[in-house]
Design an enzyme around this catalytic site. Structure first.
Site, PDB file in Angstrom:
ATOM      1  N   CYS A   1       0.833  -1.204   0.000  1.00 28.20           N
ATOM      2  CA  CYS A   1       0.000   0.000   0.000  1.00 28.20           C
ATOM      3  C   CYS A   1       0.868   1.254   0.000  1.00 28.20           C
ATOM      4  O   CYS A   1       1.842   1.349   0.767  1.00 28.20           O
ATOM      5  CB  CYS A   1      -0.919   0.013   1.219  1.00 28.20           C
ATOM      6  SG  CYS A   1      -2.000   1.457   1.311  1.00 28.20           S
TER       7      CYS A   1
ATOM      8  N   CYS B   1      -2.384  -0.044   9.371  1.00 32.25           N
ATOM      9  CA  CYS B   1      -1.463  -1.192   9.318  1.00 32.25           C
ATOM     10  C   CYS B   1      -0.155  -0.832  10.015  1.00 32.25           C
ATOM     11  O   CYS B   1       0.272   0.325   9.984  1.00 32.25           O
ATOM     12  CB  CYS B   1      -1.156  -1.590   7.879  1.00 32.25           C
ATOM     13  SG  CYS B   1      -2.570  -2.214   6.949  1.00 32.25           S
TER      14      CYS B   1
ATOM     15  N   CYS C   1      -6.635   0.864  -0.327  1.00 32.74           N
ATOM     16  CA  CYS C   1      -6.589   0.190   0.976  1.00 32.74           C
ATOM     17  C   CYS C   1      -6.491  -1.305   0.746  1.00 32.74           C
ATOM     18  O   CYS C   1      -7.307  -1.888   0.024  1.00 32.74           O
ATOM     19  CB  CYS C   1      -7.823   0.514   1.815  1.00 32.74           C
ATOM     20  SG  CYS C   1      -7.731  -0.164   3.499  1.00 32.74           S
TER      21      CYS C   1
ATOM     22  N   GLN D   1     -17.263 -10.181  13.885  1.00 29.86           N
ATOM     23  CA  GLN D   1     -15.867 -10.540  13.691  1.00 29.86           C
ATOM     24  C   GLN D   1     -15.367  -9.830  12.438  1.00 29.86           C
ATOM     25  O   GLN D   1     -16.108  -9.628  11.478  1.00 29.86           O
ATOM     26  CB  GLN D   1     -15.711 -12.055  13.568  1.00 29.86           C
ATOM     27  CG  GLN D   1     -16.064 -12.822  14.829  1.00 29.86           C
ATOM     28  CD  GLN D   1     -15.097 -12.566  15.987  1.00 29.86           C
ATOM     29  OE1 GLN D   1     -13.971 -12.092  15.778  1.00 29.86           O
ATOM     30  NE2 GLN D   1     -15.529 -12.861  17.207  1.00 29.86           N
TER      31      GLN D   1
ATOM     32  N   PHE E   1     -21.157 -13.957  26.953  1.00 26.71           N
ATOM     33  CA  PHE E   1     -20.795 -12.787  26.136  1.00 26.71           C
ATOM     34  C   PHE E   1     -21.088 -13.131  24.670  1.00 26.71           C
ATOM     35  O   PHE E   1     -20.236 -12.996  23.797  1.00 26.71           O
ATOM     36  CB  PHE E   1     -19.332 -12.401  26.315  1.00 26.71           C
ATOM     37  CG  PHE E   1     -18.923 -12.120  27.736  1.00 26.71           C
ATOM     38  CD1 PHE E   1     -19.139 -10.867  28.296  1.00 26.71           C
ATOM     39  CD2 PHE E   1     -18.334 -13.100  28.519  1.00 26.71           C
ATOM     40  CE1 PHE E   1     -18.763 -10.604  29.603  1.00 26.71           C
ATOM     41  CE2 PHE E   1     -17.953 -12.846  29.820  1.00 26.71           C
ATOM     42  CZ  PHE E   1     -18.169 -11.594  30.377  1.00 26.71           C
TER      43      PHE E   1
ATOM     44  N   GLU F   1     -25.774 -12.286  27.385  1.00 27.59           N
ATOM     45  CA  GLU F   1     -25.153 -11.074  26.855  1.00 27.59           C
ATOM     46  C   GLU F   1     -25.691  -9.872  27.620  1.00 27.59           C
ATOM     47  O   GLU F   1     -26.863  -9.829  27.990  1.00 27.59           O
ATOM     48  CB  GLU F   1     -25.464 -10.943  25.357  1.00 27.59           C
ATOM     49  CG  GLU F   1     -25.157  -9.618  24.706  1.00 27.59           C
ATOM     50  CD  GLU F   1     -23.697  -9.234  24.784  1.00 27.59           C
ATOM     51  OE1 GLU F   1     -23.422  -8.082  25.148  1.00 27.59           O
ATOM     52  OE2 GLU F   1     -22.829 -10.094  24.498  1.00 27.59           O
TER      53      GLU F   1
ATOM     54  N   ASP G   1     -16.529 -15.564  25.298  1.00 29.37           N
ATOM     55  CA  ASP G   1     -16.023 -14.628  24.285  1.00 29.37           C
ATOM     56  C   ASP G   1     -16.168 -13.191  24.795  1.00 29.37           C
ATOM     57  O   ASP G   1     -16.981 -12.416  24.289  1.00 29.37           O
ATOM     58  CB  ASP G   1     -16.785 -14.816  22.974  1.00 29.37           C
ATOM     59  CG  ASP G   1     -16.230 -13.947  21.843  1.00 29.37           C
ATOM     60  OD1 ASP G   1     -15.099 -13.438  21.989  1.00 29.37           O
ATOM     61  OD2 ASP G   1     -16.931 -13.776  20.831  1.00 29.37           O
TER      62      ASP G   1
ATOM     63  N   CYS H   1      -9.901 -11.603  22.255  1.00 25.41           N
ATOM     64  CA  CYS H   1      -9.332 -10.606  21.340  1.00 25.41           C
ATOM     65  C   CYS H   1      -8.176  -9.866  22.000  1.00 25.41           C
ATOM     66  O   CYS H   1      -7.737  -8.830  21.494  1.00 25.41           O
ATOM     67  CB  CYS H   1     -10.410  -9.619  20.889  1.00 25.41           C
ATOM     68  SG  CYS H   1     -11.219  -8.720  22.224  1.00 25.41           S
TER      69      CYS H   1
END
Length: 399
Positions: free
Chosen positions: A50, A59, A134, A238, A265, A285, A331, A357
Site C-alpha cells: 500500500c 497497518c 486500501c 468478527q 458474552f 449477553e 467470548d 481478542c
C-alpha cells in the site's frame, strides 16, 4: 554468538528487536541495523503493498513477509502466556486473514473547505490519511469512500470531524455517519438518494442525539449458522468472514459430542447459533439490543436456544448454574472475564472454549482457570486484523 545488530523478532507493538534488546521501527526479522541506526533489509523484509504505509495507522507490519507475520501472531499469544508462567499443551498453526477481507471498519472524516478527507489516523497522530487505496478493507467498503466524500461535503460542517462506520450485512453495506449535521430538505433528500444510488442496505446518521435511520429498504440482518439476525447499526461482527469461521471451527472441534452448551458474552450469536443446530444452547449477553435480535432470530429458525440479558461482569454465572453444562464458550471483550473465570474455576464444567481478542487479558484469566484445576490443552492464534498488532485466539481448557 548471535549478531547483536540482527533483528531477531517483532515486539508486541510492532518494533523489531535485536539480541541485545534494542527496538527499531519498521524492521523485520533478519534485517541488520547499521552503525548509524539505519535498517538494512534482510530476507524477511517485504515491499509494502500500500502506498500509504507506514504513515497510515490502519497497518503496522506491511514491511514483514507472510511467514514472519504468522510467527508474530503466534508469538503474541505464547508471549502473553509466558508472562504469566503458562505454557499451552499445543500451539496450533495460526490462521491469517487474506488482504482486502475486512468487512467492518471505523474511519474518520474531516471537511477542509471544499475537500473531504476520509481515512485512518496516522500512527501516533490525529492527522488523517486520505485513502486512495486500501489493502485491508473489502473492496465493496472501499468503493463507497469516493462517493461518500461528495455526500459529506454537504452535511459535514467545515473543520469538523465525523466517524464513518461501515459493515457488510446480508443485504449489503450498512453505513453509520456520526457527527454530521443535516439541515434543510435538500440535505435530507440527499441521504435517501445516496442510499438508493449506491445500493446501501441502510444509511443511519447520528447528529449527537442518537442514531436515526434515513434509508433501509428492508430490515438489515447478518447470518450465523444459517440464521438471519437483526443487525443494529455497527453492532459487533468478527472482522473477517474467514476469521469468524476459523474461530467457530476451533470452538466446535473442542466441544463434547452432546450435552447443553452455554455461550457467555454471546453478542448476536456468532457461536451460539452455529452450535444450536443439534443441541440446546444457553446464550448470555449484557447488551439488550443484541439479546433481543438473537432471541428473535433463533425463534424464527426454531433453534433450541435460550437468550438471556445478563451483565456477566456484575452477575457472572455461579458454579451451581455452570455445572449444568457440558461445555462453556466464553467470548468476552478486551478486558477479559475475570469474574466469570473465577466462577468457572470453582465449577465442574469439563470443557471451556475461551475466545479472546486480547492475549494479555486471556493469560490473566487463564491463571485463575488453571489454579482451579483446568489444563490449557491448546491455543489457536488468529490474525484477522492483517498487518496489525491486534491478535485473537481460541484457548481450550479441560479438567
Amino acid at each position: 554468538m548471535t549478531d547483536p545488530d540482527i533483528i531477531l523478532r517483532i515486539a508486541a507493538k510492532g518494533d523489531g528487536v535485536t539480541a541485545d534488546g534494542r527496538h527499531f521501527p519498521l524492521a523485520a526479522p533478519g534485517d541488520r541495523i547499521a552503525a548509524d541506526g539505519a535498517v538494512l533489509p534482510g530476507p524477511h523484509h517485504a515491499a509494502p503493498p500500500c502506498i500509504h504505509f507506514p504513515a497510515c495507522g490502519g497497518c503496522a507490519l506491511q514491511h514483514v513477509d507472510d511467514p514472519s507475520y504468522a510467527d508474530f501472531v503466534s508469538a503474541r499469544v505464547t508471549g502473553a502466556l509466558a508472562g504469566q508462567g503458562i505454557a499451552a499443551g499445543a500451539v496450533l498453526g495460526p490462521h491469517i486473514s487474506p488482504p482486502r477481507a475486512r468487512r467492518r471498519a471505523a474511519l474518520r472524516a474531516v471537511r477542509q473547505g471544499k475537500r473531504v478527507v476520509i481515512g485512518f489516523a496516522e500512527s501516533g497522530s490525529h492527522a488523517l490519511v486520505d485513502l486512495s487505496m486500501c489493502e485491508i478493507l473489502d473492496p465493496r467498503l472501499f468503493g463507497r469512500l469516493a462517493p461518500l466524500r461528495g455526500l459529506l461535503g454537504a452535511i459535514l460542517p467545515d473543520k469538523r470531524a465525523a466517524h464513518v462506520k461501515m459493515s457488510l450485512s446480508d443485504q449489503g453495506i450498512d453505513l453509520l455517519l456520526e457527527g454530521v449535521r443535516v439541515e434543510g430538505l435538500a440535505a435530507d433528500e440527499a441521504l435517501g438518494a445516496f442510499g438508493q444510488d449506491h445500493g446501501l442496505a441502510r444509511l443511519t446518521i447520528d447528529e449527537g442525539d442518537g442514531p436515526q435511520t434515513r434509508w433501509e429498504p428492508e430490515p438489515v440482518t447478518v447470518s450465523f449458522g444459517g440464521v438471519a439476525v437483526g443487525f443494529p447499526p455497527f453492532a459487533f461482527l468478527q472482522a473477517t468472514p474467514d476469521g469468524e469461521a476459523a474461530l467457530v471451527d476451533a470452538v466446535a472441534a473442542a466441544l463434547p459430542p452432546s450435552g447443553p452448551i452455554a455461550d457467555l458474552f454471546c453478542g448476536l450469536g456468532t457461536f451460539a447459533l452455529a452450535l444450536a443446530t443439534a443441541r440446546p444452547v444457553y446464550a448470555a449477553e449484557g447488551a439488550r439490543d443484541l439479546v433481543l435480535s438473537l432471541k428473535a432470530g433463533a425463534n424464527r429458525a426454531q433453534r433450541r436456544l435460550a437468550a438471556d440479558h445478563r451483565d456477566l461482569f456484575r452477575r457472572p454465572l455461579v458454579p451451581q448454574e455452570l455445572d449444568r453444562f457440558a461445555a462453556i464458550v466464553l467470548d468476552p471483550p478486551r478486558a477479559g472475564a475475570r469474574e466469570q473465570a473465577m466462577q468457572l474455576a470453582a465449577s465442574r464444567v469439563p470443557v471451556v472454549a475461551y475466545v479472546s481478542c486480547n492475549p494479555a487479558s486471556f493469560a490473566r484469566d487463564a491463571v485463575h482457570l488453571i489454579a482451579g484445576g483446568y489444563h490449557l490443552e491448546s491455543v489457536k492464534p488468529v490474525g484477522q486484523f492483517r498487518w496489525s498488532t491486534h491478535v485473537e485466539l481460541v484457548g481450550i481448557f479441560r479438567r
